[in-house]
Motif scaffolding. Structure first.
Motif, PDB file in Angstrom:
ATOM      1  N   THR A 182      78.391   0.461 100.556  1.00  0.00           N
ATOM      2  CA  THR A 182      77.732  -0.853 100.494  1.00  0.00           C
ATOM      3  C   THR A 182      78.210  -1.638  99.274  1.00  0.00           C
ATOM      4  O   THR A 182      78.347  -2.865  99.340  1.00  0.00           O
ATOM      5  N   GLY A 225      80.484  -4.769 100.094  1.00  0.00           N
ATOM      6  CA  GLY A 225      79.704  -5.931  99.660  1.00  0.00           C
ATOM      7  C   GLY A 225      80.474  -6.785  98.663  1.00  0.00           C
ATOM      8  O   GLY A 225      80.579  -8.008  98.818  1.00  0.00           O
ATOM      9  N   GLY A 266      78.103   1.040 105.305  1.00  0.00           N
ATOM     10  CA  GLY A 266      78.754  -0.096 104.657  1.00  0.00           C
ATOM     11  C   GLY A 266      79.026  -1.244 105.597  1.00  0.00           C
ATOM     12  O   GLY A 266      79.226  -2.384 105.170  1.00  0.00           O
ATOM     13  N   ALA A 323      77.008  -4.367 105.003  1.00  0.00           N
ATOM     14  CA  ALA A 323      77.137  -5.143 103.769  1.00  0.00           C
ATOM     15  C   ALA A 323      77.843  -6.484 103.979  1.00  0.00           C
ATOM     16  O   ALA A 323      77.318  -7.535 103.549  1.00  0.00           O
ATOM     17  N   THR A 341      72.801  -2.522  97.505  1.00  0.00           N
ATOM     18  CA  THR A 341      73.303  -1.268  96.922  1.00  0.00           C
ATOM     19  C   THR A 341      72.295  -0.606  95.987  1.00  0.00           C
ATOM     20  O   THR A 341      71.974   0.582  96.156  1.00  0.00           O
TER      21      THR A 341
END
Length: 382
Positions: A23, A27, A145, A148, A169
């Motif tokens: 993430t 992100g 993930g 994200a 996160t």
């Protein structure tokens, strides 16, 4: 070749720790185009965010063997996650390049501590099934993930702003610590420093460093997609930066799909052969993505590319770990140097080329790295 993968609670803990790591990685990658626009910097300067992640990874890679021996793997992984979250918070709060660069560097360096220690844990814990466990861990991480970039894109189009999405996160890290913080695998004894060394730097032979060079190419490929694919989607299709950020969702979806499937294939197919096939598939996806002029074809190309890229890191890292017997801590430290260098060199070079000739022409760097990786595999396999 046949092996059996057993998923116990400690294995799931490592899987979920990789999910938290993912993430942060996806992100911050998805946020880079918005960060660049907000700060008003060039693509080269934006690419420096990948470079400082690499610098952080190199610095922590040098310290990783000693840190692991002193703290143990459990504490090392959690320490890495804590430092990674501190870097993410700096990016959220930072409104100047100096602060955001520091945040990316801190997150990259501390995150790599957690990542590579986790890979060593899985390799040791699962033995012959280690490559499959590493691939499946990255599949779980990629699945988590996956959300994200989507969250970043949605937040960027709302009153909350893209920075709010990065809180995903630290929130997930706290929840995981509360739920499974006491779970762990019995610590293995420290490396036997009296063990005989192969010839070469750090006691690791030429085969190891050639495998490290392949890892360098594979990681450089993945990070080039992570940090610049959204920009090329925007350039080729006319989508805004905020909407184009969602293109990474297609790429991360491909990563998750490929790693779940690859975990099974890795139990039956030699890692080198499987890695060559994955690199070939990446080329097909890249070609579709690179020539696309519509969002549908661009997303399809990124999905196929993601499926191919999904196996690059776990298989390339497995080749590095098996190239040295009985020295996992030293191997993970040096492997971290190779991959961390790639996270900086690949995206920064692509960004610099994009400033000169445009993002589309700069993405020709991808097939070059594919050819170099395949060549390294063929040579080292001999």
């Amino acid at each position: 070749m046949s092996a059996r993968l057993t998923r116990d609670r400690p294995t799931w803990l490592v899987y979920l720790q990789l999910g938290v790591f993912a993430t942060y990685l996806y992100g911050l990658s998805a946020a880079l185009p918005m960060l660049r626009a907000e700060l008003g910097v060039s693509q080269t300067v934006a690419g420096l965010h990948g470079t400082v992640m690499a610098v952080g990874g190199v610095m922590t890679g040098l310290a990783l063997p000693r840190l692991t021996r002193r703290l143990g793997r459990r504490a090392t992984i959690w320490t890495g996650l804590a430092g990674m979250n501190a870097g993410v918070l700096l990016v959220i709060l930072g409104h100047t390049p100096q602060v955001t660069l520091l945040g990316y560097g801190l997150a990259g360096g501390m995150g790599s501590i957690s990542l590579y220690t986790s890979m060593a844990v899985l390799s040791d814990h699962h033995g012959p099934a280690g490559p499959s466990a590493i691939s499946e861990a990255n599949a779980v991480g990629g699945t988590i993930g996956l959300f994200a970039p989507f969250v970043v894109s949605l937040a960027a189009q709302s009153a909350l702003g893209w920075r709010t999405a990065l809180l995903l996160t630290p929130v997930l890290t706290v929840l995981l610590a509360l739920a499974m913080g006491r779970v762990w695998i019995q610590e293995r004894p420290a490396e036997d420093h009296a063990a005989p060394r192969e010839k070469g730097a750090s006691g690791l032979g030429p085969r190891f460093h050639l495998a490290g060079a392949v890892l360098f190419c594979c990681v450089g490929l993945e990070f080039s997609f992570n940090l610049w694919a959204a920009k090329l989607v925007s350039d080729n299709t006319g989508l805004s930066a905020a909407v184009a950020a969602s293109a990474l969702t297609a790429f991360t979806a491909g990563l998750a799909l490929g790693r779940f499937g690859g975990a099974r294939l890795a139990l039956r197919i030699p890692p080198s052969s499987l890695l060559v096939g994955a690199l070939a598939l990446t080329f097909v996806g890249w070609l579709l993505f690179w020539t696309s002029t519509t969002p549908v074809t661009a997303y399809a190309g990124l999905l196929v590319s993601g499926i191919g890229v999904s196996l690059h890191f776990p298989l390339a890292l497995s080749r590095v770990l098996t190239a040295t017997a009985g020295r996992p801590e030293r191997a993970t430290g040096v492997a971290s140097l190779y991959s961390s260098s790639a996270t900086g060199v690949g995206p920064f070079l692509l960004g610099a080329l994009a400033d000169v000739s445009g993002t589309r022409q700069a993405f020709l760097m991808v097939p070059v790295m594919i050819v170099l990786a395949v060549g390294g595999i063929l040579v080292s396999s001999r």
